[in-house]
Design an enzyme around this catalytic site. Structure first.
Site, short mmCIF file in Angstrom:
data_model
loop_
_atom_site.label_atom_id
_atom_site.label_comp_id
_atom_site.label_asym_id
_atom_site.label_seq_id
_atom_site.Cartn_x
_atom_site.Cartn_y
_atom_site.Cartn_z
N GLY A 1 0.85 -1.19 0.00
CA GLY A 1 0.00 0.00 0.00
C GLY A 1 0.89 1.24 0.00
N GLY A 2 0.29 2.38 0.28
CA GLY A 2 1.05 3.63 0.26
C GLY A 2 2.26 3.59 1.18
N ALA A 3 2.08 3.04 2.38
CA ALA A 3 3.18 3.02 3.36
C ALA A 3 4.31 2.12 2.88
CB ALA A 3 2.66 2.56 4.72
N GLY A 4 3.98 0.92 2.45
CA GLY A 4 5.00 -0.04 2.03
C GLY A 4 5.77 0.46 0.81
N PHE B 1 -11.96 20.10 4.77
CA PHE B 1 -12.24 18.75 5.25
C PHE B 1 -12.57 18.84 6.72
CE2 PHE B 1 -11.21 14.16 4.24
CZ PHE B 1 -11.82 14.17 3.00
N ASP C 1 -3.36 -8.23 9.46
CA ASP C 1 -2.38 -9.32 9.49
C ASP C 1 -1.06 -8.90 10.15
OD1 ASP C 1 -4.38 -10.49 8.04
OD2 ASP C 1 -3.24 -10.68 6.18
N GLN D 1 -12.52 4.00 14.28
CA GLN D 1 -13.39 5.09 13.84
C GLN D 1 -14.57 4.56 13.02
OE1 GLN D 1 -12.10 8.05 10.69
NE2 GLN D 1 -12.23 9.40 12.46
N HIS E 1 -17.72 5.55 10.52
CA HIS E 1 -18.22 6.57 9.60
C HIS E 1 -19.75 6.46 9.62
CE1 HIS E 1 -18.98 8.76 5.91
NE2 HIS E 1 -17.75 9.17 5.92
N LEU F 1 -18.77 2.67 1.82
CA LEU F 1 -18.94 4.05 2.23
C LEU F 1 -19.78 4.88 1.27
CD1 LEU F 1 -17.65 5.44 4.65
CD2 LEU F 1 -16.06 6.48 3.05
N THR G 1 -19.98 8.66 0.77
CA THR G 1 -19.15 9.76 1.28
C THR G 1 -20.00 10.92 1.78
OG1 THR G 1 -18.98 10.72 -0.91
CG2 THR G 1 -17.20 9.29 -0.21
N GLU G 2 -19.33 11.76 2.59
CA GLU G 2 -19.98 12.90 3.21
C GLU G 2 -20.65 13.82 2.19
OE1 GLU G 2 -17.73 12.57 7.02
OE2 GLU G 2 -17.07 14.45 6.15
N ARG H 1 -18.26 13.76 12.39
CA ARG H 1 -18.43 12.33 12.11
C ARG H 1 -18.86 11.48 13.31
NH1 ARG H 1 -13.52 9.95 8.42
NH2 ARG H 1 -14.20 11.18 6.65
N HIS I 1 -14.49 2.11 9.95
CA HIS I 1 -13.84 2.74 8.82
C HIS I 1 -12.33 2.78 8.93
CE1 HIS I 1 -13.55 5.39 5.44
NE2 HIS I 1 -13.09 6.40 6.13
N GLU J 1 -1.26 2.46 8.39
CA GLU J 1 -2.37 2.19 9.30
C GLU J 1 -2.04 1.02 10.23
OE1 GLU J 1 -6.16 2.25 7.28
OE2 GLU J 1 -7.21 1.49 9.06
N ARG K 1 -9.02 9.99 14.22
CA ARG K 1 -8.25 10.50 13.08
C ARG K 1 -9.06 11.55 12.32
NH1 ARG K 1 -8.38 9.03 7.18
NH2 ARG K 1 -10.34 8.05 7.74
N SER L 1 -4.74 10.37 7.17
CA SER L 1 -4.22 9.02 7.11
C SER L 1 -3.32 8.81 5.89
CB SER L 1 -5.36 8.01 7.10
OG SER L 1 -4.83 6.74 6.86
C1 LIG Z 1 -13.31 3.94 1.97
C2 LIG Z 1 -12.11 4.61 2.57
C3 LIG Z 1 -11.84 5.95 2.28
C4 LIG Z 1 -10.73 6.58 2.82
N1 LIG Z 1 -10.50 7.89 2.52
C5 LIG Z 1 -9.41 8.52 3.02
C6 LIG Z 1 -9.12 9.88 2.69
O1 LIG Z 1 -9.85 10.51 1.93
N2 LIG Z 1 -8.02 10.45 3.21
C7 LIG Z 1 -7.17 9.77 4.05
O2 LIG Z 1 -6.18 10.35 4.47
N3 LIG Z 1 -7.41 8.49 4.37
C8 LIG Z 1 -8.50 7.84 3.89
N4 LIG Z 1 -8.75 6.53 4.23
C9 LIG Z 1 -7.77 5.81 5.03
C10 LIG Z 1 -6.56 5.41 4.21
O3 LIG Z 1 -6.97 5.07 2.90
C11 LIG Z 1 -5.82 4.21 4.77
O4 LIG Z 1 -5.61 4.39 6.11
C12 LIG Z 1 -4.46 4.02 4.11
O5 LIG Z 1 -4.59 3.99 2.73
C13 LIG Z 1 -3.73 2.80 4.59
O6 LIG Z 1 -2.53 2.63 3.82
P1 LIG Z 1 -1.46 1.52 4.19
O7 LIG Z 1 -0.35 1.65 3.24
O8 LIG Z 1 -1.15 1.59 5.62
O9 LIG Z 1 -2.23 0.15 3.97
P2 LIG Z 1 -3.00 -0.48 2.72
O10 LIG Z 1 -3.12 0.44 1.59
O11 LIG Z 1 -4.22 -1.10 3.28
O12 LIG Z 1 -2.01 -1.62 2.23
C14 LIG Z 1 -1.77 -2.78 2.96
C15 LIG Z 1 -0.87 -3.68 2.16
O13 LIG Z 1 -0.47 -4.77 2.96
C16 LIG Z 1 -0.61 -5.96 2.25
N5 LIG Z 1 -0.87 -7.04 3.20
C17 LIG Z 1 -1.80 -7.08 4.16
N6 LIG Z 1 -1.71 -8.26 4.83
C18 LIG Z 1 -0.71 -8.95 4.27
C19 LIG Z 1 -0.16 -10.24 4.49
N7 LIG Z 1 -0.61 -11.07 5.44
N8 LIG Z 1 0.87 -10.64 3.71
C20 LIG Z 1 1.34 -9.85 2.71
N9 LIG Z 1 0.85 -8.63 2.48
C21 LIG Z 1 -0.17 -8.19 3.23
C22 LIG Z 1 -1.75 -5.71 1.30
O14 LIG Z 1 -1.62 -6.56 0.20
C23 LIG Z 1 -1.52 -4.26 0.93
O15 LIG Z 1 -0.61 -4.20 -0.14
C24 LIG Z 1 -9.87 5.88 3.70
C25 LIG Z 1 -10.14 4.55 4.00
C26 LIG Z 1 -11.26 3.92 3.47
C27 LIG Z 1 -11.55 2.53 3.87
#
Ligand SMILES: Cc1cc2nc3c(=O)[nH]c(=O)nc-3n(C[C@H](O)[C@H](O)[C@H](O)COP(=O)(O)OP(=O)(O)OC[C@H]3O[C@@H](n4cnc5c(N)ncnc54)[C@H](O)[C@@H]3O)c2cc1C
Ligand code: SF4
Ligand code: SF4
Ligand code: FES
Lengths: 344, 567
Positions: B12-15, B118, B213, B232, B234, B244, B246-247, B278, B346, B370, B381, B386
């Site tokens: 995801g974004g963090a990784g 926001f 996980d 949190q 929603h 979701l 949205t708002e 919220r 959420h 996250e 939050r 996030s």
């Molecule tokens: C509907 C929705 C709308 C949102 N809108 C906003 C917004 O407008 N603004 C904002 O700031 N935030 C928003 N958020 C929150 C934000 O999107 C998330 O908190 C953020 O994207 C999390 O990013 P991450 O990189 O931590 O994890 P994720 O993007 O969830 O990535 C997790 C990664 O880990 C991998 N993974 C998980 N488990 C395993 C495993 N066992 N083995 C191998 N790989 C694994 C997955 O494959 C994935 O690649 C929203 C969330 C939701 C649900």
């Protein structure tokens, strides 16, 4: 989860899901399994598959993640058409089903099959890498974060739609060229390449274009429009393909031979043999007149510039070909005239 | 095989930011990213709203300091203030960095990055790309990682850390395509697996795989989890799926109605009505349902979000996404009928306890996004913070791991350990005698959490929740995996995810039971006010001899003194 009815809703329908099955560990060839379940209005194909997996047969395998049409995981063929299972309504599909009450679910085409409805996405990623589907920023890494590029709304709009792509591979599955040539660049990759090429922040335009005009590249596309028709995000993929071609002619000059070698064959095919692959031109879906009006001007432009798409790989006669041929002839004459008078 | 310098779990974004930054910091390092889905499928793509940064493009008088204050206040003073400082100070730089790499931000008239207002923010500082911000950020990062040649192990499911004493030897994961359990010996591991709000299942807006996980992996390895009770909600999730709405729907003038057709928000927020904050709106919906003014359906009780009075034109032009979703997932066209909604889980504020450099207590193990908890969000939050969190701390994790990898010498991960793991996950394949169904257990977990560990919490409810979870864990031992194949066994993956959710649910419920106050997203009916004297602190949940053990950690202050949180 349940697929049961709400009391106030108008009931449910018995639906048979005919699911493509293949487990490479035990099966020598694929087969279909039928699962009949009650489905109420508002239920998607994905929810039905989830239901089958949880209540009838846990071994049915498919990908799904967001369940909201945004992650691109759940692309599959539903009654022959590639789409997202999570945004496809069962009742809508039923209404158009050739066999009443039956919905056929198959994996995407043109990507290697792994198991049941799961195909291997690696070849697609490989192509993204091959065609440098990234912005190669003109800003040196050490300078990044200090100031913004100033980008006009106009530029943003040039790639806004293209960035909607979720890489679901539905278009890949529908592409007529890919069926014959797995090395073909793929519609989604053309779309992404275009998006990068029109981005003013990018420094790799020329190299990317040089790669795109090679074999298996942009000139191999037959303009069949199937990718655009099947795109789950309604992205005008053909604009991107035309855009790359026009850009190629403009920036690489008229005498760049790649692609032009196909022109003759294409013309011959249409004129002499009087046959067209149904997938080659979007006649079946859009009608003869539409095709001539929308597609041929571009094709003519290409022919005049000695750039035409390649001949179709599979040939099948098309109804209405007589009218088509007559109109085609008239139009060719017309364009030739135009061209001559233009050159004077 | 040579050990990896860095193994990143999560695409995801963090990784992805971590991977990119680690390669920048030291291109010679041997780095791998493991993800259970292709990185571009990660849940980051679902974020529509945007990411906060005090760029000052829209409001010239916006400052980093104001962003810091909004974040601390929004988090009900539970965030660590030095971490919030890092988050907000880095924000403008990181948003520009993404811009420089190709993220297609929407633009202002003067061609700078566009910003919009926001919730909870004093200035319009949320940077966005139409309604696909997370998607485009994730695309950019994935593209840049491909450009840099990051090595991806896609569709690998991380199972556990391999641990010797206080040190990690790396990671053990299952290759989904072959079913093989493989070792990733690594000097450092960054856990970035996203949130755990999916444990509320169809009362969650999250993707099916947001099952916590990484948190569960850390927990089983003895690493403490922080503030797990803060989840949190929603206000408007679709009734059946939890997805979701949205708002924007309320922003355009949608009404919330109960079964008597009453605009019930007049009781809770007479001035702001549907547009209250919220958590307040979520609590109002839940109260209506609890007091019997909701509609009944097999999928549970719900309320109406009514847009019909807005007219077809406005709905089609301004809310096309919402219309499409409601038709796709509820079979309801909002032009003709109200949308069935209820609050939906959420976002998870809690996560793996880390310091400001994303280090956990275990040598060589880091956590970000996250999945981690620095903590910058405290008890609640703010929207748009996030995405920022995953970028800023993803980058810090990548840099820190790259700098520190040389310090660690991981031990070997033995064949015996792999065999043991394999046996553990496959042991449940064919239980003898009566067995349990995966779907039922997962359904019941979601239900008991929503009911007993949901928006309103109370001692006896929480006790019920805790005993339900314990019972489900017991029943889980008899769960049957009905697919016996090695190749892409999604059924096995679901069961492994359920195990993780069960482990974490216990920590959420335990934290919620212990915390005898109401703060941010955590509302105790029996302790309705914030209790700074006793509870202005983080909770830590650690696994000791198979049981949750709660500890605590002070909140880092230093910038803003405690104040009452009013809007
Ligand atoms: C509907 C929705 C709308 C949102 N809108 C906003 C917004 O407008 N603004 C904002 O700031 N935030 C928003 N958020 C929150 C934000 O999107 C998330 O908190 C953020 O994207 C999390 O990013 P991450 O990189 O931590 O994890 P994720 O993007 O969830 O990535 C997790 C990664 O880990 C991998 N993974 C998980 N488990 C395993 C495993 N066992 N083995 C191998 N790989 C694994 C997955 O494959 C994935 O690649 C929203 C969330 C939701 C649900
Ligand atoms: S127009 Fe036809 S041939 Fe060309 S990319 Fe699209 S589907 Fe493939
Ligand atoms: S172009 Fe459309 S159909 Fe093709 S991968 Fe992208 S979203 Fe899917
Ligand atoms: S599950 Fe994500 S697009 Fe269908």
């Amino acid at each position: 989860m349940t697929v049961s009815t709400d009391q106030h809703k108008e009931g449910k329908k018995e639906v048979t899901f005919r699911v493509f099955r293949f487990n490479p560990q035990v099966d020598s060839k694929p087969y279909f399994d039928d699962y009949t379940i009650p489905v109420e209005r508002g239920v998607t194909v994905l929810r039905s598959l989830n239901y089958i997996k949880e209540h009838i047969d846990g071994s049915v395998s498919f990908r799904a993640f967001c369940q909201a049409g945004i992650c691109g995981s759940c692309g599959m063929r539903v009654n022959g058409l590639s789409q997202l299972a999570c945004t496809t309504q069962v009742w809508d599909v039923l209404a158009k089903s050739r066999e009443p009450g039956i919905i056929k679910v198959e994996p995407l085409r043109n990507l290697p099959l792994i198991k049941d409805l799961i195909v291997d996405m690696d070849p697609l990623v490989g192509k993204m890498v091959h065609y440098s589907n990234w912005v190669d920023s003109t800003m040196p890494e050490a300078q990044m974060g200090k100031k913004e590029f100033l980008i006009s709304e106009e530029e943003f709009l040039r790639y806004d739609k293209a960035t909607d792509c979720i890489l679901c591979a539905s278009c890949v599955s529908e592409c007529s060229i890919l069926r014959a040539n797995k090395e073909y660049v793929s519609p989604a990759v053309l779309l992404k390449s275009y998006r990068m090429n029109v981005d003013s922040r990018d420094a790799s335009h020329d190299q990317r274009l040089a790669e795109l005009v090679k074999d298996h590249g942009v000139w191999d596309c037959t303009h069949c429009y199937r990718c655009q028709e099947s795109c789950v995000k309604s992205i005008p993929i053909m604009d991107a393909i035309h855009g790359i071609r026009e850009d190629a002619i403009e920036s690489r000059g008229k005498h760049d031979t790649s692609g032009s070698k196909h022109a003759e064959a294409f013309m011959t095919d249409i004129e002499k043999k009087g046959k067209l692959i149904e997938a080659t031109l979007p006649i079946r879906t859009n009608g003869v007149v539409w095709t001539l009006q929308n597609l041929l001007p571009m094709a003519m432009k290409m022919i005049m510039k000695r750039r035409t798409p390649p001949p179709p790989p599979l040939v099948k006669s098309v109804k209405g070909i007589k009218i088509f041929r007559a109109m085609f002839k008239e139009m060719t004459e017309h364009v030739k005239q135009d061209h001559k008078s233009h050159n004077k | 095989m040579k050990p990896f310098d860095i193994v990143i779990v999560g695409g995801g974004g963090a990784g992805l930011y971590a991977a990119m930054e680690a390669m920048k910091t030291n291109p010679a390092l041997n780095i791998a990213v493991l993800s259970k889905v292709y990185p571009n499928r990660s849940h980051t793509s679902a974020a529509q709203g945007g990411a906060n940064a005090a760029l000052g493009n829209k409001a010239k008088d916006d400052t980093v300091e104001m962003h810091i204050f909004d974040t601390i206040k929004g988090g009900d003073y539970l965030a660590d203030q030095d971490a919030v400082d890092v988050l907000c100070s880095e924000a403008p730089k990181i948003i520009r960095e993404l811009e420089n790499m190709g993220t297609p931000w929407s633009r202002m008239e003067d061609n700078t990055i566009a910003q919009r207002p926001f919730g909870g923010a004093g200035r319009p500082r949320c940077c966005y790309c139409s309604d696909k911000t997370g998607h485009t950020i994730l695309q950019t990062l994935y593209e840049q990682c491909l450009k840099k040649g990051v090595i991806f192990f896609n569709e690998y499911f991380a199972l556990n850390l391999s641990v010797s004493g206080s040190r990690s030897n790396g990671l053990i994961a299952m290759n989904m395509k072959t079913g093989k359990v493989e070792a990733f010996q690594a000097k450092t591991v960054i856990l970035a697996t996203g949130g755990y709000a999916k444990m509320y299942w169809n009362r969650s807006s999250n993707a099916a795989g947001n099952t916590g996980d990484g948190q569960a992996i850390a927990y089983r390895a003895g690493i403490p989890l922080k503030d797990m009770e803060f989840v949190q909600f929603h206000p408007t999730g679709l009734r059946k799926s939890g997805l979701l709405v949205t708002e924007g729907a309320r922003g355009e003038g949608g009404y919330l109605l109960n079964k008597d057709g009453e605009r019930f928000m007049s009781r809770y927020a007479p001035e702001k009505m549907e547009l209250g904050p919220r958590d307040l709106v979520s609590r109002s919906l839940e109260t209506e349902i609890l007091q019997g003014r909701g509609f009944d359906s097999p999928a549970g009780k719900y309320l109406h979000l009514d847009l019909t009075h807005l007219g077809a034109d406005l709905i089609k032009s301004r809310l096309p996404q919402i219309r499409e979703m409601s038709m796709n997932f509820e079979g309801v066209d909002p032009i003709e009928e109200p949308i069935p909604v209820r609050p939906t889980a959420h976002y998870s504020m809690g996560g793996i306890d880390t310091d400001n450099q994303t280090r956990t207590v275990m040598e060589g193990v880091y956590a970000a996004g996250e999945c981690g908890c620095v903590s910058v969000h405290g008890a609640n939050r703010l929207g748009g913070n996030s995405l920022l969190d995953i970028l800023v701390f993803g980058r810090i994790a990548g840099r820190t791991a790259a700098e520190e990898a040389g310090k660690f010498t991981p031990g070997r991960i033995s064949e015996a350990e792999l065999a043991e793991q394999f046996e553990e996950i496959r042991g449940g394949m064919h239980p003898s005698g009566r067995y349990e169904r995966y779907g039922e257990l997962r359904e019941e977990l979601g239900q008991t959490l929503a009911l007993n560990v949901g928006i309103f919490r109370e001692s006896s409810l929480l006790q019920k929740g805790i005993s339900d979870i314990a019972e489900l864990k017991e029943r889980f031992k008899k769960v049957r995996i009905s697919d016996s194949s090695d190749v892409f066994n999604t059924n096995l993956m679901q069961v492994l995810e359920l195990k993780n959710m069960l482990d974490l649910a216990e920590t959420v419920a335990a934290g919620a039971y212990a915390r005898q106050e109401s703060r941010g997203s955590h509302t105790r009916i029996d302790f309705p006010v914030r209790d700074d004297a006793n509870w202005h602190k983080h909770t830590l949940a650690t696994l000791v001899k198979g049981d949750v053990t709660l500890g605590e950690k002070p909140v880092t202050m230093g910038r803003y003194e405690l104040q009452e949180r009013t809007y």
